[in-house]
Design an enzyme around this catalytic site. Structure first.
Site, PDB file in Angstrom:
ATOM      1  N   ASP A 289      18.035  67.219   4.785  1.00 28.87           N
ATOM      2  CA  ASP A 289      16.890  67.516   5.646  1.00 28.87           C
ATOM      3  C   ASP A 289      16.427  68.964   5.482  1.00 28.87           C
ATOM      4  OD1 ASP A 289      14.965  66.887   7.491  1.00 28.87           O
ATOM      5  OD2 ASP A 289      16.245  67.248   9.232  1.00 28.87           O
TER       6      ASP A 289
ATOM      7  N   HIS B 130      10.209  68.632  -1.535  1.00 26.25           N
ATOM      8  CA  HIS B 130      11.015  67.497  -2.011  1.00 26.25           C
ATOM      9  C   HIS B 130      11.437  67.721  -3.466  1.00 26.25           C
ATOM     10  CE1 HIS B 130      10.278  65.554   1.727  1.00 26.25           C
ATOM     11  NE2 HIS B 130       9.011  65.260   1.488  1.00 26.25           N
TER      12      HIS B 130
ATOM     13  N   LEU C 146      32.353  60.346 -10.688  1.00 28.87           N
ATOM     14  CA  LEU C 146      31.770  60.520  -9.346  1.00 28.87           C
ATOM     15  C   LEU C 146      30.835  59.350  -9.075  1.00 28.87           C
ATOM     16  CD1 LEU C 146      31.095  62.759  -6.930  1.00 28.87           C
ATOM     17  CD2 LEU C 146      28.932  62.814  -8.131  1.00 28.87           C
TER      18      LEU C 146
HETATM   19  C1  IPE Z   1      14.055  65.465   4.245  1.00 32.57           C
HETATM   20  O1  IPE Z   1      13.249  66.582   4.400  1.00 32.57           O
HETATM   21  C2  IPE Z   1      13.702  64.659   3.036  1.00 32.57           C
HETATM   22  C3  IPE Z   1      13.159  63.302   3.283  1.00 32.57           C
HETATM   23  C4  IPE Z   1      13.061  62.698   4.431  1.00 32.57           C
HETATM   24  C5  IPE Z   1      12.732  62.594   2.102  1.00 32.57           C
HETATM   25  P1  IPE Z   1      12.076  66.528   5.453  1.00 32.57           P
HETATM   26  O2  IPE Z   1      10.847  66.063   4.753  1.00 32.57           O
HETATM   27  O3  IPE Z   1      12.480  65.735   6.631  1.00 32.57           O
HETATM   28  O4  IPE Z   1      11.927  68.056   5.824  1.00 32.57           O
HETATM   29  P2  IPE Z   1      11.505  68.658   7.248  1.00 32.57           P
HETATM   30  O5  IPE Z   1      12.449  68.098   8.268  1.00 32.57           O
HETATM   31  O6  IPE Z   1      10.085  68.280   7.503  1.00 32.57           O
HETATM   32  O7  IPE Z   1      11.688  70.133   7.045  1.00 32.57           O
HETATM   33 MG    MG Z   2      13.231  66.177   8.497  1.00 29.46          MG
END
Ligand code: IPE
Ligand code: MG
Length: 234
Positions: free
Chosen positions: A2, A19, A113
């Site tokens: 996250d 991402h 792994l």
């Molecule tokens: C997590 O990062 C990745 C996915 C859900 C794919 P977020 O997209 O939730 O990042 P924040 O929480 O908005 O910073």
């Molecule tokens: Mg998030």
């Protein structure tokens, strides 16, 4: 994993850029885990709820998975990583589903792994899907049979959960499997996650006493928490 969106926002970048950087963090983490002898790493990449995000972000994430697979699978195969994708594949596009299948097939003989990439996964989905499978087969529902029907039945329950990004919740990840897992929360945003963060999580884990429902005295009387776990599973 996250914190990708916030990482991007801090830099005035689109969320998808976060991402993308998250894929780099995953590559780093896989390498660091292998160097430390970790045998199973399970990551939450896309939840059953993530479909409700803006269409542009959802398609960006699908695109990113397809791209990451075609770019990363050859080197993962070379280094002994086996890939598995727990989750509901029915609603994935043909291209993504095909990429996922191919990645699993191409790395099926590896055993250094096991990298479980939970994609279109939800803890509630997993439990309902397992219960439905048993009902369809007319099998009795017990803890053991339900465990065996879940998406991660091939491996034991996780020892340690690391949640990045500062939130202190499970967010429908491995609800069934986390019953006795040690939880570690860090404010580090996932794209910034590195070896130092991993080692901090491991150090905290090493200091925990795992009792699995027993008393501290009982645990001390046995050879350690591992043998207690072994007995309770026997
Ligand atoms: C997590 O990062 C990745 C996915 C859900 C794919 P977020 O997209 O939730 O990042 P924040 O929480 O908005 O910073
Ligand atoms: Mg998030």
């Amino acid at each position: 994993m996250d914190g990708n969106g916030r990482w991007a926002k801090k830099r005035w970048l689109p969320r998808v850029a976060g991402h993308k950087q998250g894929v780099e963090a995953l590559r780093r983490t896989v390498r660091a885990c292998m160097e430390r002898g970790v045998q199973v790493l399970t990551v939450f990449a896309f939840s059953t709820e993530n479909w409700n995000r803006p269409a542009e972000e959802v398609s960006g994430l699908m695109e990113l998975l397809a791209m990451a697979l075609s770019r990363e699978v050859p080197s993962l195969r070379q280094s002994g990583v086996r890939l598995y994708f727990p989750g509901d594949r029915a609603s994935l596009s043909a291209r993504v589903a095909q990429g996922v299948r191919a990645a699993e097939q191409e790395t099926a003989l590896n055993h250094k792994l096991l990298l479980n990439v939970c994609f279109n996964y939800g803890g509630r989905w997993d439990i309902v899907h397992a219960a439905r499978t048993l009902a369809e087969r007319g099998e009795p529902i017990t803890e053991a049979s339900l465990s065996k029907a879940t998406a991660l039945s091939a491996v034991g329950d996780p020892d340690l959960l690391i949640r990045t990004g500062g939130e202190k919740r499970i967010s429908n990840f491995l609800l069934w499997q986390l019953a006795y897992t040690e939880l570690h929360f860090t404010d580090c945003l996932w794209p910034d996650f590195d070896e130092a963060e991993l080692d901090m999580a491991f150090a905290e884990f090493a200091g925990r006493e795992r009792r699995f429902g027993l008393t501290s005295e009982q645990v001390e009387a046995t050879e350690g928490a591992e043998s207690v776990l072994g007995q309770s599973h026997a």
